[in-house]
Design a protein around this motif. Structure first.
Motif, mmCIF file in Angstrom:
data_model
loop_
_atom_site.group_PDB
_atom_site.id
_atom_site.type_symbol
_atom_site.label_atom_id
_atom_site.label_comp_id
_atom_site.label_asym_id
_atom_site.label_seq_id
_atom_site.Cartn_x
_atom_site.Cartn_y
_atom_site.Cartn_z
ATOM 1 N N TYR A 57 0.814 -1.212 0.000
ATOM 2 C CA TYR A 57 0.000 0.000 0.000
ATOM 3 C C TYR A 57 0.855 1.274 0.000
ATOM 4 O O TYR A 57 0.545 2.242 -0.673
ATOM 5 C CB TYR A 57 -0.904 0.024 1.233
ATOM 6 C CG TYR A 57 -1.891 -1.110 1.304
ATOM 7 C CD1 TYR A 57 -2.416 -1.679 0.152
ATOM 8 C CD2 TYR A 57 -2.295 -1.614 2.535
ATOM 9 C CE1 TYR A 57 -3.324 -2.719 0.216
ATOM 10 C CE2 TYR A 57 -3.205 -2.661 2.609
ATOM 11 C CZ TYR A 57 -3.720 -3.204 1.446
ATOM 12 O OH TYR A 57 -4.607 -4.228 1.522
ATOM 13 N N LYS A 93 -7.000 6.109 -2.798
ATOM 14 C CA LYS A 93 -6.980 5.262 -1.601
ATOM 15 C C LYS A 93 -5.586 5.122 -0.999
ATOM 16 O O LYS A 93 -5.450 4.783 0.179
ATOM 17 C CB LYS A 93 -7.520 3.870 -1.947
ATOM 18 C CG LYS A 93 -8.950 3.859 -2.443
ATOM 19 C CD LYS A 93 -9.364 2.453 -2.840
ATOM 20 C CE LYS A 93 -10.769 2.437 -3.423
ATOM 21 N NZ LYS A 93 -11.168 1.073 -3.859
ATOM 22 N N GLN A 112 -4.964 4.257 3.023
ATOM 23 C CA GLN A 112 -5.302 2.837 3.061
ATOM 24 C C GLN A 112 -4.604 2.106 4.204
ATOM 25 O O GLN A 112 -5.169 1.190 4.811
ATOM 26 C CB GLN A 112 -4.927 2.183 1.727
ATOM 27 C CG GLN A 112 -5.538 0.807 1.523
ATOM 28 C CD GLN A 112 -5.484 0.382 0.074
ATOM 29 O OE1 GLN A 112 -4.736 0.939 -0.722
ATOM 30 N NE2 GLN A 112 -6.279 -0.604 -0.289
ATOM 31 N N VAL A 133 -10.883 -1.775 3.474
ATOM 32 C CA VAL A 133 -11.355 -0.812 2.484
ATOM 33 C C VAL A 133 -12.355 -1.515 1.575
ATOM 34 O O VAL A 133 -12.047 -2.562 0.995
ATOM 35 C CB VAL A 133 -10.191 -0.235 1.646
ATOM 36 C CG1 VAL A 133 -10.719 0.788 0.648
ATOM 37 C CG2 VAL A 133 -9.139 0.391 2.556
#
Length: 355
Positions: free
Chosen positions: A51, A326, A330, A336
């Motif tokens: 991420y 995102k 995130q 999510v």
């Protein structure tokens, strides 16, 4: 007794070979990893999504690990006393584990080494320390589709001055107290308005539009399910009393199921709006049993709200607008989703939906 993990984990990067010179660059440039592991004699496919990579200082990698029965958020970095790019992912949050491969009480950790091949990078590792968390209280903020109405209202105001209300501006102001949100728009677009003038224009439009707001798909089902199973629920929002009453006027029966609401816009005990954690901490304190923040699960649509839940020490299900990036938040969210309809209560140890 829980089985022993024969953790021969081989995650193979399917993206082009990283050109960076450090382990941080490898994960920053290769964000999707796929492979398998063995549990006993059974082979399971798995994947890891990167991420975010913080390259400052010692460096940190935020990732998500999934297999057919498990979804886990991880945080990791290089073990300083280990050579050859040994990376350990731990500080896990398990938000789905439907197999006894992941015990309900423990930790989850992956430790392995990065190995460069002619086609890219491999991560050879072992799995240890599974974990799962349970939750008993919920704080809900993402129920109505008001954010799109806010966008229309703000654009109607700024359009009078030849300005455009962009998603970058919206993200900065979402979830904040009204005066703070107004000031962000005024300052960013250099509008010839005071905060009071701006709010007066906004309120005039809200009175017309807010009573027509629709519930987000899945919201009614979730609220009624939690209420029917005795799960205490509350709302925590940046709205003030007047706008909250307008937004909920067509859904009074549903909102009557909530134990209480924290309206940080004019609640005297809420000193700071999101991204400060005040409204969520107040919401938890006003439950009869005053649960620990770790036992509260927040549903949010705003990045500022995700940040507030994280600061409060609460788990958070984030349902962002499709236009929002995102990647920025995130790593702060436990889960999510694209819609509340995707939420499965059993991920958090709660009774599943009846159908």
């Amino acid at each position: 007794m829980w089985g022993t993990v024969t953790a021969l984990l081989c995650l193979i990067n399917i993206l082009p070979q990283a050109q960076g010179s450090s382990w941080k660059d490898v994960f920053a440039e290769n964000q999707r990893w796929h492979g398998y592991y063995y549990y006993g004699t059974q082979k399971y496919k798995c994947s890891m999504s990167i991420y975010h990579v913080e390259k400052e200082g010692l460096g940190t990698v935020y990732a998500g690990f999934t297999d057919p029965d498990t979804s886990i958020e991880l945080e990791g970095g290089h073990l300083l006393n280990a050579p050859n790019f040994t990376i350990q992912f731990s500080k896990a949050t398990v938000y789905m584990a439907t197999s006894n491969r992941i015990p309900p009480n423990g930790e989850f950790e992956i430790t392995g080494k990065l190995v460069q091949s002619t086609t890219g990078w491999n991560y050879h590792a072992h799995i240890t320390k599974p974990i799962k968390n349970l939750f008993s209280n919920f704080t809900l903020t993402t129920l109505e589709d008001t954010e799109r109405m806010y966008t229309v209202i703000v654009q109607n105001i700024v359009g009078q001055y030849g300005k455009t209300f962009t998603m970058d501006i919206k993200v900065k102001q979402m979830g904040r107290k009204e005066p703070e949100a107004a000031k962000i728009v005024i300052d960013t677009l250099d509008l010839p308005l005071t905060v009071d003038q701006y709010l007066q224009m906004a309120h005039e439009q809200q009175e017309k539009l807010f009573p027509t707001v629709n519930l987000l798909p899945g919201a009614e089902r979730l609220v009624k399910h939690l209420r029917n199973h005795g799960i205490p629920i509350a709302t925590a929002t940046g709205s003030h009393t007047q706008s909250f009453q307008l937004k909920t006027s067509s859904h009074k029966d549903l909102f009557s199921l909530f134990h209480h609401s924290v309206l940080s816009g004019d609640d005297p005990e809420c000193k700071h709006g999101k991204p400060a954690p005040d409204c969520f901490l107040l919401a938890a304190q006003r439950f009869p049993d005053n649960p620990h923040p770790s036992k509260v699960l927040v549903f949010e649509d705003a990045p500022n709200g995700v940040e507030a839940a994280h600061a409060a020490g609460m788990q958070c299900v984030w349902i962002p607008l499709k236009e929002i990036n995102k990647q920025t938040h995130q790593h702060m969210a436990t889960l999510v989703l694209d819609s509340l309809e995707e939420f499965k209560p059993e991920m958090f140890g709660l009774p599943p939906f009846d159908n």
